[in-house]
Enzyme design. Structure first.
Site, PDB file in Angstrom:
ATOM      1  N   ASP A   2       0.840  -1.189   0.000  1.00  0.00           N
ATOM      2  CA  ASP A   2       0.000   0.000   0.000  1.00  0.00           C
ATOM      3  C   ASP A   2       0.881   1.248   0.000  1.00  0.00           C
ATOM      4  O   ASP A   2       1.983   1.222  -0.568  1.00  0.00           O
ATOM      5  CB  ASP A   2      -0.934  -0.036   1.218  1.00  0.00           C
ATOM      6  CG  ASP A   2      -2.283   0.594   0.937  1.00  0.00           C
ATOM      7  OD1 ASP A   2      -2.326   1.828   0.790  1.00  0.00           O
ATOM      8  OD2 ASP A   2      -3.286  -0.134   0.876  1.00  0.00           O
TER       9      ASP A   2
ATOM     10  N   SER B 276     -11.081  -0.863  -0.945  1.00  0.00           N
ATOM     11  CA  SER B 276      -9.810  -0.782  -0.226  1.00  0.00           C
ATOM     12  C   SER B 276      -9.973  -1.177   1.235  1.00  0.00           C
ATOM     13  O   SER B 276      -9.017  -1.612   1.881  1.00  0.00           O
ATOM     14  CB  SER B 276      -9.251   0.645  -0.281  1.00  0.00           C
ATOM     15  OG  SER B 276      -8.757   0.943  -1.552  1.00  0.00           O
TER      16      SER B 276
ATOM     17  N   HIS C 221      -3.646   5.901   3.545  1.00  0.00           N
ATOM     18  CA  HIS C 221      -4.414   4.722   3.154  1.00  0.00           C
ATOM     19  C   HIS C 221      -3.915   3.446   3.829  1.00  0.00           C
ATOM     20  O   HIS C 221      -4.685   2.678   4.411  1.00  0.00           O
ATOM     21  CB  HIS C 221      -4.318   4.612   1.625  1.00  0.00           C
ATOM     22  CG  HIS C 221      -5.295   3.687   0.990  1.00  0.00           C
ATOM     23  ND1 HIS C 221      -4.979   2.400   0.638  1.00  0.00           N
ATOM     24  CD2 HIS C 221      -6.587   3.861   0.614  1.00  0.00           C
ATOM     25  CE1 HIS C 221      -6.019   1.823   0.069  1.00  0.00           C
ATOM     26  NE2 HIS C 221      -7.013   2.689   0.036  1.00  0.00           N
TER      27      HIS C 221
END
Length: 1176
Positions: free
Chosen positions: A44, A451, A266
Site C-alpha cells: 500500500d 480498499s 491509506h
C-alpha cells in the site's frame, strides 16, 4: 421543554465491523486463533509504525516486522565515501557534520548522501507544512522587510517632494523602489522547497547504520542513529511540525539508503482494519489483532502514491523472502485484457509457487457491470473482494437517520470480467473508522471503498489460517479460496456480480477446511477455459445472441508446486457431477478428471430470454462428497439488450421508475447502426424532495478497458428537477445505462428518463491531415437520421517526437531486484534531450507503453525530467495524462527506465520514441469548408443540414504559418479534436481525435532581392543595377562597421567599469578583513571614476542589456544600492541562471538584512544543484 431519552450505548460494533463476517464470534469461541502465527504483507502507501493500534500483537510480539519502500522514491544515493577528519565530515549539502564519539566505525569510512524532505512527504502533508512554515518563518519577516522598504521609499519621496532629483538621487529612489518591487515579487513567487537533509551511512562492525541530519546544522548527536528496521524495529520522527515517522533500510553495501515514509494515509487505515490491536479498547481492534504485518510501500511518492510495476515486483520478492501467509493489496486500475501481463504473472507466481494467499480490492468503479479493477477482480490467482455496508455500519460510521437494509455500496465494482469470469470472489464490510498516520494529526478516520473490504476479508482469512496453523492442518491458496467461496453467505437482495459468492464467513470457512483437509483436491486448482481462452461465457452484443452458442470447456487440474508429491499426481482422480440451474444451458451430466486436461461441451441458447442480464454457472461437484460444494465453476453471463424501435427520433424512454436508497436500474440497449452519441435525460417527478443519483454508462470493446467508452456522472436532482447528459457511443454494441440512487440517500423517489441516439460519423476514427496535402477532404455521414451539423476543429497540444540520444542496459545489482531462482532483473535507461524556447507545460508520453500497467509485457516504465543542473522537476509512468511538468526556457534531460528480466525484450525498445506534448497557451482553430472552391476561396462553413444516409464532404485547408506555434518544427504534429454539433454538451460528446502533421516551413523572403522587380527596376541597365548594388553594399558595410565600433566601445566601457568596481569592492573587503599592519597595493580608483564610466555607458546601451547588466550590478554594489543590485541580478538570472548568480543573490540579501530570504534561497541552492541525477 419535552424530555428525551439519551442513548448512551454507542454502536461500536459498526465502527470496524466484525459481526457480519462472524469474525467477532470466532474470536470469542477461539480466543487464541486471533491471527497469531500469521504474517500479513500490506502492499500500500506505507504504514505508520507510530499510529495507534500498530505496536504489538495480542501475545506481545512486535506488530510490524518490517517497513519497506519498494518504489525507489525514498532512495538516497550514498555511494560517495569519505573519511572523518578531526571528528568531522563534509556532507553533500556542504554542511560540516560532527561525528558523535559514541559511534563505532572500525573502518572510519562514511557513505554520504542528501535527501530533500519534501520528496518524502505525501502532498497533503506537504501542503500543511508549507502553509505552517510560511506563516511562522516567512510571512512575519517578509511583512517587516516590506514595511521598512515602503517606509524608506515614502520618507525619501516626502523629503524630495518639491525638488528636482539629481542623477544621484534618482539612483537612490530607483534603489528604494527596487527593494519594494523585489520583495513584492518574491512574495508572490514564494515556493518553499523545504529542508534538505544530509544522510550518513556506515558499518559498525556488525551491521550497517544510518543517521539523517534532521537538525540541518550537522549536530548528528541530536539525531537518531538507526539500523535497518527489520533488525531493531527502530523509527524516528522528522519534526514535531510534521509528525512524520520514518525508518530506514540499507542496500548494496551501503551505497543505497532507503528512507521509508508514507505516500498517504491509506495503508495505515488498511493495516489497522486487518490487524490493529488496542489492548485497552478491544472494541477498536482490527479483524485479526494477533497477526503480524510487514508494510511494503508500493505507492510511489513521486507519482502521487501511484503504484508501479517496479514496486510490485520488488514487493513480491520481499513477500516470498519473508514467507508471508497473506497479502492485502487495496490498489488497482482498469486494464485492457484480464489475467495476463508481466506484473500479473509475478503476482500469480507468488500464489501458485510460493503459497501466498493474495487478497485484493475489486475496485470502486461501479455500479455498471464489467467494471472490475486489475489485479483484484481480473486475475485468477487472487481473491477479489467487493464492498458491503450493513445497518450497524450505517448507524456507527455514517450516522444515518433511518435504518436501511444491508446492501453493497453503489460504487463497488461489478463483474463479470471481459472474458466472462465472475470477477468478485467474496464480499466484506467496505467501511471503517480506523487508525491513520500521526502526520494527519488525527488518531482515526472514516474511509470506505473496496480498499477497506479487502483488509477486512484478509483479516478474516488470517483468523482461519491462525486456527489451521495452531492445529497443524494443511492448506493451500486453492483450498482456502474454494472454502471461502463455498461457505460465503448469500444476501438475497444483492446481485451476484457485486456480491460474488457471498459475504465471507470465518467460522464456516474454518470448519470447512478442517473437515475436508484430506481431500485430494486441496492441492489442486481447477483451471477453466473455453475455446478462445476465456475463463467463462459472456454473451453481451446482439450478434452473439442470434443463435445458440456452443463451445468446448477445458478443465485442467494444476497442482500446487511446493506441496505436491509425484504419487499424488498419479493417484489424482475425481468423478464430477455437472449441474446448472438454467434451462437455457445444456451440458453433460458427468466428467471424470485425472491429472490431465479434459474437455466437455456446453451449449447456451439465449433465444427467448427476456431483456436484461442473466447469470448462471455450470458447477462441478465431487460425486463422493457433494457437501463440499462446487470444486469448479464455469460462469455464464448473458445480456439481452433492448432494441430501439423508434426509427425517427431513436429514443427509448423509461417513465415513472421508482428508486429506493441503493437501488440500481440497468437498461441494456443495442446501439443502433450509425449512432455515435447518446443523450440521457433524467427528470424527477417528485415534487417534495431532492435525490442524489449516479448515472453510469459502459460499453465493452475487445481488448480495450471499460473506461474507453464509459460515462459517469453524479447528479443531485432537485424536486421536479432534470439533467441532460451526452456521451460518445459505439454503434452495434450493447450499452449498459445504469441509473442508481446513492446508497445513503434516504427516501424513495420517482424518475422518468430517456436515451436518445444521434450520429455523425467521419470516414476515419482518428483523422490525420498532413500540411503538405493542401486542401483535405473528409466524408461525413449520418446513417441514423437527419442532423444539423456545425463542425469545428480545435488543436490544443503540440506533440514533439524525441529519439533517445543514449541507451544503456543495466543489471540491477542487489537482492531488491532478484527474483527467486537467481532471476536477475535488468533495466534499460533511455536518455532524451529536450530544448524549450519558451515557458510551457509539457507531458511526456511513452506511447508504446502508455495506459498499460498490469497487462504490459514489460515490468514497468518510469521517466524523470531534469534541468541542466540535474535538478529533478517531475516524474511519470504508464498513465501520461496524470503527469504534467511546467518548464521554463532552457535545456532538459529526460531519462526513461524500462525493466524486465529479459535483456532481449529490453533491447527491442532501445530506440523507443518519446512524445512530448506541449500544452498550447490558446487552442489553434482550423477552418472547415463545405466545398473545395469555398476552401480555396476561404468561405467558411457555419452550419449545414445533413440528410439521413447522404455523404457530406468536409474540407479543411492547411494552417497558415502565422497560426502555427513558434515551437513547431518538421515532424511535429498538433493534436486536438473535431466536434460536429453546435450544442456544447453534444459537441463535446461527438468529438473525435484530429492530428495535424507539420511540414517544412516556407523560406522567409529576403528584404532585398527576394521580391519581383518593379516596372521601374525592369527598365534599368546592367550598369545601373551594378551601381545600385555597390551603393547598397557600401551602406551596409558602413552600418556594419559602425555597429562593430559601437559594440567595441560598449565592451571597452564594460571592461573598464567592471575593473573599476572590482577594485573598489576588493579594497572595501580588504579594509574589513585585513589588520592595520597589512598593506595591499591596489590601483587608485574612486567612485567618481566609476560614475563617469556609468554615465558614458548609459549613452550607448541599455544598462539591463545582457552584455552590460553584470557591470550594472557591480555599480549598484559599489554605491551600496542593494535594491538595484538584486533587481538587476534577478533579471540577469532569468536570462541565464547559474549557481554563481544564486550565491551572489544570497550575498546581496545578507547585505539588505533580509535574513528570511537568505534562509529560503539557501535551502533552494541545495535543491537546484544536486551532485547527480536522482536515482530510480
Amino acid at each position: 421543554m419535552a424530555s428525551c431519552t439519551v442513548d448512551t450505548d454507542f454502536p461500536v460494533d459498526g465502527l470496524l465491523p466484525k459481526k457480519e463476517t462472524g469474525a467477532a464470534s470466532f474470536i470469542s469461541k477461539y480466543p487464541n486463533y486471533d491471527g497469531r502465527g500469521v504474517l500479513i504483507a500490506i502492499l500500500d502507501t506505507g504504514v505508520d509504525p507510530g499510529a495507534p493500534g500498530l505496536q504489538e500483537t495480542t501475545d506481545g510480539k512486535v506488530k510490524i516486522v518490517d517497513l519497506i519502500d519498494t518504489t525507489g522514491s525514498g532512495d538516497v544515493d550514498t555511494s560517495t565515501v569519505v573519511e572523518a577528519k578531526d571528528g568531522e565530515i563534509t556532507g553533500l549539502t556542504g554542511r560540516k557534520l560532527k561525528i558523535p564519539n559514541t559511534w563505532n566505525n572500525p573502518t572510519g569510512k562514511y557513505h554520504i548522501g542528501a535527501k530533500r524532505l519534501y520528496d518524502l512527504y505525501p502532498k497533503r502533508l506537504q501542503d500543511r507544512v508549507v502553509k505552517e512554515r510560511r506563516e511562522k518563518n516567512w510571512d512575519p519577516n517578509q511583512r517587516t522587510a516590506l514595511a521598512e522598504a515602503v517606509h524608506s521609499l515614502e520618507q525619501f519621496e516626502s523629503e524630495h517632494s518639491n525638488t528636482t532629483l539629481s542623477p544621484e538621487d534618482k539612483l537612490v529612489k530607483e534603489d528604494l523602489q527596487a527593494q519594494v518591487e523585489v520583495l513584492t515579487n518574491i512574495d508572490k513567487k514564494f515556493n518553499d522547497c523545504g529542508p534538505t537533509f544530509d544522510c550518513v551511512v556506515f558499518h559498525d562492525g556488525t551491521t550497517y547504520r544510518a543517521c539523517i541530519d534532521t537538525t540541518e546544522e550537522g549536530n548528528l548527536s541530536e539525531c537518531t542513529l538507526m539500523a535497518c528496521y527489520r533488525e531493531e524495529q527502530q523509527f524516528a520522527t522528522f519534526s514535531n511540525l510534521d509528525m512524520m515517522n520514518y525508518s530506514i533500510n540499507i542496500y548494496n553495501d551501503g551505497d543505497v539508503l532507503e528512507i521509508v515514509t508514507n505516500a498517504g494515509s491509506h495503508a495505515t487505515h488498511v493495516a489497522c482494519i486487518a490487524a490493529g490491536n488496542f489492548p485497552d479498547q478491544p472494541e477498536r481492534n482490527g479483524v485479526a489483532p494477533g497477526a503480524q504485518i510487514i508494510s511494503v510501500k508500493v505507492g510511489d511518492t513521486r507519482l502521487g502514491s501511484m503504484e508501479t510495476g517496479t514496486s510490485l515486483v520488488r514487493a513480491m520478492i520481499k513477500v516470498i523472502e519473508y514467507k508471508c501467509d497473506l497479502v492485502n493489496y487495496s490498489y488497482g486500475e482498469a486494464s485492457h485484457w484480464p489475467d495476463s501481463g508481466r506484473v500479473c504473472d509475478v503476482l500469480s507466481e507468488a500464489v501458485n509457487k510460493h503459497g501466498v494467499i493474495f487478497v485484493s480490492s475489486a475496485g470502486n468503479n461501479g455500479p455498471a457491470l464489467s467494471t472490475m479493477g486489475t489485479p483484484g477482480g481480473t486475475t485468477s490467482a487472487l481473491i477479489g473482494v467487493g464492498a458491503h455496508v450493513s445497518p450497524s455500519m450505517m448507524a456507527a460510521e455514517y450516522s444515518l437517520r433511518e435504518k436501511l437494509p444491508s446492501m453493497h455500496y453503489t460504487w463497488s465494482s461489478r463483474g463479470p470480467t471481459s472474458d466472462g469470469h465472475l470477477g468478485v470472489c467474496i464480499s466484506a464490510p467496505g467501511g471503517a473508522i480506523a487508525s491513520v498516520p500521526n502526520w494527519t494529526l488525527r488518531g482515526c478516520q472514516l474511509m470506505n471503498g473496496t480498499s477497506m473490504s479487502s483488509p477486512n476479508a484478509c483479516g478474516c482469512i488470517g483468523l482461519v489460517l491462525s486456527g489451521l496453523k495452531a492445529n497443524s492442518i494443511d492448506y493451500t491458496p486453492y483450498s482456502v479460496k474454494r472454502a471461502l467461496e463455498n461457505t460465503a453467505q448469500n444476501v438475497d437482495n444483492i446481485e451476484v456480480f457485486a456480491l460474488g459468492h457471498g459475504i465471507v464467513q470465518v467460522e464456516k470457512a474454518y470448519e470447512f477446511l478442517s473437515s475436508h483437509c484430506d481431500s485430494q483436491e486441496n492441492k489442486v486448482e481447477f483451471s477453466i477455459s473455453i475455446l478462445d481462452g476465456s475463463r467463462g461465457i459472456y454473451l453481451r452484443d446482439l450478434h452473439s445472441l442470434l443463435k445458440p452458442y456452443e463451445t468446448n470447456v477445458t478443465v485442467e487440474p494444476k497442482f500446487f508446486d511446493n506441496k505436491s508429491e509425484q504419487k499424488e499426481k498419479i493417484d489424482f482422480n475425481v468423478q464430477f457431477c455437472l449441474t446448472c440451474d438454467a434451462s437455457w444451458v445444456q451440458h453433460p451430466a458427468h466428467l471424470e478428471l485425472m491429472n490431465t486436461a479434459r474437455t466437455f461441451s456446453v451449449k447456451v441458447d439465449p433465444r427467448g430470454l427476456p431483456e436484461g442480464v442473466h447469470y448462471t454457472e455450470v458447477c462441478g461437484y465431487d460425486v463422493k462428497c457433494t457437501a463440499k460444494g462446487p470444486l469448479f465453476r464455469l460462469p455464464i453471463s448473458v445480456i439481452i439488450p433492448s432494441i430501439v424501435k423508434d426509427e425517427i427520433s431513436y429514443e427509448i424512454s423509461y417513465p415513472d421508475i421508482s428508486f429506493k436508497p441503493g437501488q440500481i436500474r440497468r437498461e441494456f440497449i443495442h446501439v443502433p447502426q450509425g449512432a455515435t452519441i447518446a443523450v440521457l435525460k433524467v427528470r424527477s417527478t417528485d415534487g417534495e424532495k431532492k435525490c442524489r443519483m449516479l448515472l453510469h454508462g459502459v460499453q465493452l470493446l475487445p481488448e480495450q478497458q471499460y473506461k474507453k467508452y464509459e460515462f459517469e456522472k453524479f447528479v443531485t436532482l432537485s424536486d421536479n428537477g432534470e439533467t441532460t447528459q451526452a456521451f460518445r457511443v459505439m454503434e452495434n454494441c450493447t450499452l449498459e445505462m445504469c441509473i442508481a440512487k446513492w446508497w445513503a440517500n434516504i427516501g424513495e423517489v420517482k424518475l422518468s428518463y430517456s436515451v436518445t441516439f444521434h450520429g455523425v460519423s467521419i470516414d476515419s476514427q482518428q483523422s490525420v491531415m498532413h500540411a503538405a496535402d493542401a486542401i483535405t477532404r473528409f466524408n461525413l455521414n449520418s446513417t441514423l437520421k437527419n442532423q444539423e451539423l456545425s463542425p469545428s476543429i480545435s488543436l490544443k497540444t503540440l506533440v514533439q517526437p524525441l529519439r533517445p540520444v543514449e541507451n544503456k542496459i543495466k543489471c540491477l545489482y542487489g537482492s531488491r531486484d532478484s527474483l527467486p531462482e537467481g532471476r536477475q532483473i535488468y533495466a534499460i535507461e533511455l536518455t532524451y534531450n529536450l530544448h524549450i524556447d519558451k515557458a510551457v507545460e509539457v507531458m511526456p508520453d511513452c506511447s508504446l507503453l502508455s495506459d498499460v500497467l498490469y497487462e504490459s509485457v514489460y515490468e514497468s516504465q518510469i521517466w524523470m525530467i531534469f534541468d541542466g543542473n540535474k535538478q529533478h522537476l517531475g516524474s511519470g509512468d504508464a498513465y501520461p495524462n496524470q503527469y504534467n511538468v511546467k518548464l521554463e526556457k532552457g535545456d532538459y534531460t529526460i531519462i526513461l527506465q524500462v525493466r524486465h528480466e529479459s535483456r532481449e525484450l529490453l533491447d527491442k525498445v532501445k530506440e523507443l520514441v518519446l512524445l512530448i506534448h506541449h500544452k498550447l497557451p490558446t487552442p489553434v482553430t482550423m477552418d472547415v469548408y463545405g466545398s473545395w472552391p469555398k476552401a480555396f476561396n476561404g468561405k467558411k462553413m457555419n452550419t449545414a443540414f445533413m440528410k439521413k444516409g447522404k455523404i457530406y464532404p468536409m474540407y479543411i485547408s492547411p494552417l497558415p504559418v502565422d497560426k502555427l506555434p513558434k515551437a513547431a518544427k518538421v515532424g511535429h504534429y498538433l493534436l486536438g479534436a473535431i466536434s460536429f454539433f453546435k450544442d456544447e454538451v453534444m459537441g463535446k460528446a461527438s468529438s473525435v481525435p484530429f492530428k495535424y502533421v507539420v511540414t517544412e516551413f516556407p523560406k522567409k523572403e529576403k528584404k532585398n532581392g527576394g521580391k519581383e522587380k518593379s516596372e521601374k527596376d525592369k527598365d534599368k541597365t546592367k550598369e545601373e543595377e551594378y551601381a545600385e548594388a555597390m551603393r547598397d553594399m557600401k551602406v551596409s558595410w558602413i552600418l556594419n562597421e559602425m555597429d562593430k565600433q559601437k559594440d567595441t566601445l560598449i565592451e571597452a566601457y564594460v571592461k573598464l567599469g567592471t575593473a573599476q568596481a572590482d577594485v573598489i569592492l576588493e579594497g572595501e573587503r580588504i579594509l574589513e578583513e585585513e589588520s592595520e599592519e597589512t598593506k595591499v597595493e591596489l590601483p587608485l580608483v574612486t567612485k567618481d571614476d566609476l560614475n563617469d564610466t556609468f554615465i558614458e555607458l548609459q549613452k550607448w546601451s541599455d544598462l539591463t542589456d545582457s552584455k552590460v547588466i553584470g557591470f550594472s550590478v557591480r555599480h549598484a554594489m559599489v554605491l551600496k544600492q542593494y535594491g538595484r543590485a538584486i533587481k538587476l541580478l534577478l533579471k540577469q538570472y532569468e536570462d541565464k541562471p547559474s549557481k554563481d548568480l544564486d550565491k551572489k543573490a544570497l550575498d546581496i540579501y545578507r547585505k539588505l538584512g533580509w535574513n528570511h530570504c537568505v534562509q529560503h534561497y539557501t535551502s533552494w541552492l541545495q535543491v537546484k544543484y544536486p551532485t547527480g541525477y536522482r536515482p530510480f
